[in-house]
Design a protein around this motif. Structure first.
Motif, short mmCIF file in Angstrom:
data_model
loop_
_atom_site.label_atom_id
_atom_site.label_comp_id
_atom_site.label_asym_id
_atom_site.label_seq_id
_atom_site.Cartn_x
_atom_site.Cartn_y
_atom_site.Cartn_z
N GLU A 129 -8.71 -8.36 -1.81
CA GLU A 129 -7.41 -8.57 -1.18
C GLU A 129 -7.49 -9.34 0.13
O GLU A 129 -6.71 -10.29 0.33
N ALA A 189 -7.84 -12.89 -0.85
CA ALA A 189 -6.60 -13.49 -1.38
C ALA A 189 -5.65 -13.83 -0.23
O ALA A 189 -4.94 -14.84 -0.26
N TYR A 243 0.29 -17.76 -12.74
CA TYR A 243 -0.25 -17.11 -11.54
C TYR A 243 0.62 -15.90 -11.21
O TYR A 243 1.84 -15.94 -11.43
N PRO A 244 0.06 -14.83 -10.68
CA PRO A 244 0.85 -13.63 -10.38
C PRO A 244 1.83 -13.85 -9.22
O PRO A 244 1.49 -14.50 -8.23
N TYR A 285 2.62 -7.87 -7.09
CA TYR A 285 1.40 -7.07 -6.93
C TYR A 285 1.00 -6.39 -8.24
O TYR A 285 -0.18 -6.22 -8.55
N ARG A 313 -1.46 -8.45 -10.30
CA ARG A 313 -2.68 -8.97 -9.66
C ARG A 313 -3.87 -8.97 -10.62
O ARG A 313 -3.96 -8.13 -11.52
N TYR A 314 -4.78 -9.93 -10.40
CA TYR A 314 -6.03 -10.05 -11.17
C TYR A 314 -7.02 -9.04 -10.59
O TYR A 314 -7.18 -8.96 -9.37
N THR A 315 -7.66 -8.26 -11.45
CA THR A 315 -8.56 -7.23 -10.93
C THR A 315 -10.01 -7.43 -11.37
O THR A 315 -10.84 -6.56 -11.22
N ASN A 324 -4.78 -14.24 -6.68
CA ASN A 324 -3.90 -13.23 -6.06
C ASN A 324 -3.27 -13.73 -4.76
O ASN A 324 -2.32 -13.13 -4.26
N ILE A 379 0.53 -14.04 -4.87
CA ILE A 379 1.45 -12.91 -4.62
C ILE A 379 2.00 -13.02 -3.19
O ILE A 379 3.20 -12.96 -2.95
N PHE A 404 -3.22 -6.14 1.28
CA PHE A 404 -1.83 -6.63 1.15
C PHE A 404 -0.87 -5.75 1.93
O PHE A 404 0.06 -6.24 2.59
#
Ligand SMILES: O=C(O)[C@H](CCc1ccccc1)CC1(C(=O)N[C@@H](Cc2c[nH]c3ccccc23)C(=O)O)CCCC1
Ligand SMILES: [Ca+2]
Ligand SMILES: [Zn+2]
Length: 329
Positions: free
Chosen positions: A170, A173, A226-227, A230, A233-235, A246, A249, A294
């Protein structure tokens, strides 16, 4: 060597005529050196040294590439011309908008090297200087032609000297997002990232979109965009935990804060680009730290807006709504 500052000329990557500061050395040659901004803006030629080698040479040994000089005031290397001109523009943006004197606020030299690698489809700030590839002509053209790219790279340097957000997960990002946000604030006529230098043969596309991230396929999950929330989000572990994914976002939150709009049932009243850029700059410069996530980004933006406009201001309310819209509590 004694230098005289003077005006140079040249054409950029897209053939547009450019004017910029140059210097004349003792040898009577003209150099791509702007002695009028901070401790100077210097643009070099990496001569196609592969990026990872150039990265090491410049990081460890301070190698910058070869001096770009000319027997006259006209410079015929478009990638170098745009790297120089765009670095001047980004220097001026930080000075005029935030009264920040280069990335260290002490006038640190801005050093760029162009023609890094052979058809390299990327660019980077390596902690010492900006590196620009020429692209392969299909995926990218010379990346120094993108004002938003130079602003993106130099904002990594600003972030490094302020919040110093870890380039992972995070915080990473957010590091990426702040670079995209300032890229969109300097290249002020759109909310796209890299549109000028991405896929030269295709009109209207971009590397990333801040106003509608989902409109561009997510390279790590191409069946989706793309996201922009939240919850999306890519994890995974790729790309340092999706720092270039991310970021979208927070990019969406910044777009909504600035221009307003409705997303996921939440309506945000725009505060305008001028207020948005001040809020994000103050957040990263005064409140965020290396591991800010975030949720802490939301708090930092609320605090920055409170400092600037007051606790009961519409700007504070818009920050809360923008982060509600992208699902960040
Ligand atoms: O500054 C950054 O975050 C990116 C720097 C990436 C990098 C990092 C370390 C060593 C080498 C390169 C460069 C940019 C970027 O977003 N690159 C993305 C997207 C991308 C560009 N070229 C690519 C080629 C292949 C895959 C992805 C890409 C990435 O590297 O992910 C910023 C603006 C435009 C280029
Ligand atoms: Ca742009
Ligand atoms: Zn970046």
């Amino acid at each position: 060597n004694a230098i005289d500052n003077m005006t140079g000329f040249g054409k950029g990557v897209f053939g547009e005529k450019q004017k910029f500061e140059i210097a004349k050395g003792d040898d009577g040659q003209y150099y791509l050196y702007d002695g009028t901004r901070g401790k100077g803006i210097h643009t070099f030629d990496a001569k196609e040294i592969p990026p990872f080698i150039f990265n090491i040479l410049s990081g460890l040994f301070g190698y910058t590439g070869e001096e770009i000089k000319s027997n006259h005031k006209f410079f015929s290397d478009p990638a170098a011309v745009d790297a120089h001109v765009n670095a001047e523009k980004v220097y001026d943006y930080y000075k005029d908008t935030f009264n920040r004197n280069s990335f260290d606020n002490e006038g640190a030299q801005l050093i760029s090297s162009v023609h890094v690698g052979n058809g390299w489809n990327n660019a980077a700030w390596n902690g010492v200087l900006m590196m620009y590839g020429d692209g392969d002509g299909t995926t990218f053209t010379s990346l120094s032609g993108g004002l938003d790219v130079i602003a993106h790279e130099l904002t990594h340097a600003v972030t490094e000297r302020s919040a110093n957000l870890v380039y992972e997960g995070e915080p990473g990002a957010l590091n990426e997002s702040l670079s995209d946000i300032m890229g969109a604030m300097v290249d002020r006529d759109d909310w796209q990232m890299g549109e000028d230098i991405y896929t030269p043969d295709i009109e209207g596309d971009a590397l990333r979109s801040l106003n509608d991230p989902a409109s561009i396929p997510n390279p790590l999950n191409p069946s989706e965009g793309y996201p922009d929330n939240y919850s999306k989000r890519y994890t995974g572990d790729l790309d340092h935990g999706g720092v270039h994914i991310n970021s979208s976002i927070n990019n969406k939150a910044a777009y909504l804060l600035s221009d307003g709009g409705t997303a996921y049932g939440v309506t945000v009243k725009g505060v305008g680009r001028d207020a948005a850029e001040q809020i994000y700059y103050r957040a990263v410069n005064n409140y965020m730290t290396a591991n800010s996530d975030f949720s802490m980004m939301r708090q930092a933006a609320i605090q920055a807006a409170t400092d600037l406009y007051g606790a009961d201001s519409s700007q504070v309310e818009s920050v809360k709504k923008a982060y509600d819209a992208v699902g960040v509590e």
